[in-house]
Design a protein around this motif. Structure first.
Motif, mmCIF file in Angstrom:
data_model
loop_
_atom_site.group_PDB
_atom_site.id
_atom_site.type_symbol
_atom_site.label_atom_id
_atom_site.label_comp_id
_atom_site.label_asym_id
_atom_site.label_seq_id
_atom_site.Cartn_x
_atom_site.Cartn_y
_atom_site.Cartn_z
ATOM 1 N N MET A 95 39.961 36.293 33.138
ATOM 2 C CA MET A 95 40.123 37.016 34.400
ATOM 3 C C MET A 95 38.936 36.867 35.365
ATOM 4 O O MET A 95 39.154 36.684 36.556
ATOM 5 C CB MET A 95 40.411 38.496 34.140
ATOM 6 N N GLN A 115 39.288 35.514 39.168
ATOM 7 C CA GLN A 115 38.774 36.268 40.309
ATOM 8 C C GLN A 115 37.919 35.369 41.193
ATOM 9 O O GLN A 115 38.040 35.398 42.423
ATOM 10 C CB GLN A 115 37.959 37.480 39.835
ATOM 11 N N GLU A 128 51.806 41.404 35.147
ATOM 12 C CA GLU A 128 51.393 42.287 34.071
ATOM 13 C C GLU A 128 52.565 42.397 33.103
ATOM 14 O O GLU A 128 53.601 42.965 33.427
ATOM 15 C CB GLU A 128 51.001 43.651 34.642
ATOM 16 N N MET A 181 42.013 46.948 35.997
ATOM 17 C CA MET A 181 41.489 46.163 37.125
ATOM 18 C C MET A 181 40.307 46.873 37.774
ATOM 19 O O MET A 181 39.310 46.238 38.125
ATOM 20 C CB MET A 181 42.592 45.900 38.149
ATOM 21 N N LEU A 212 38.011 43.954 39.412
ATOM 22 C CA LEU A 212 38.855 42.834 39.821
ATOM 23 C C LEU A 212 39.790 43.301 40.925
ATOM 24 O O LEU A 212 40.318 44.416 40.860
ATOM 25 C CB LEU A 212 39.672 42.318 38.635
ATOM 26 N N ASP A 213 39.976 42.468 41.937
ATOM 27 C CA ASP A 213 40.904 42.848 43.006
ATOM 28 C C ASP A 213 42.033 41.829 43.171
ATOM 29 O O ASP A 213 42.536 41.598 44.259
ATOM 30 C CB ASP A 213 40.174 43.087 44.326
ATOM 31 N N VAL A 251 48.245 42.192 41.509
ATOM 32 C CA VAL A 251 49.003 42.356 40.274
ATOM 33 C C VAL A 251 50.430 42.776 40.613
ATOM 34 O O VAL A 251 50.656 43.665 41.427
ATOM 35 C CB VAL A 251 48.347 43.398 39.351
#
Length: 107
Positions: free
Chosen positions: A10, A14, A32, A44, A49-50, A53
């Protein structure tokens, strides 16, 4: 939220997302698998993390997902599969940036 290889890759996704998030011709779709919004949002946020999703409401076609987590699918602008990776990968390098730019520039 529970898949070790998914969690491990992840941060590199990102980084890749950060390079392309302002490009209107590239979309990132993070699915997801458990469809647990609360758990995913918390995960998240905790991981800072942005990434965008999404929560599938049905089965993902087997042409794109055969059950391996993580699976990454890259489509060209015509909706054709340009690449599939099953298993963990590092998306922070120049090779994937070059590949995405190549796919973006295909006619």
């Amino acid at each position: 939220t529970w898949c070790g290889p998914c969690i491990a890759e992840m941060p590199s996704i990102q980084k890749l997302y950060d390079k392309f998030k302002d490009k209107e011709d590239i979309a990132f779709v993070i699915l997801e698998a458990e469809s647990n919004k609360d758990k995913a949002v918390k995960f998240m946020t905790n991981k800072k993390l942005d990434l965008p999703v999404y929560f599938p409401t049905g089965n993902i076609p087997s042409e794109f997902f055969r059950g391996s987590l993580p699976t990454t699918v890259i489509f060209d602008k015509n909706g054709n599969v340009a690449h599939i990776t099953e298993g963990m990968a590092d998306y922070s390098g120049d090779d994937i940036v070059d590949f995405l730019n190549e796919v973006r520039n295909m006619k």
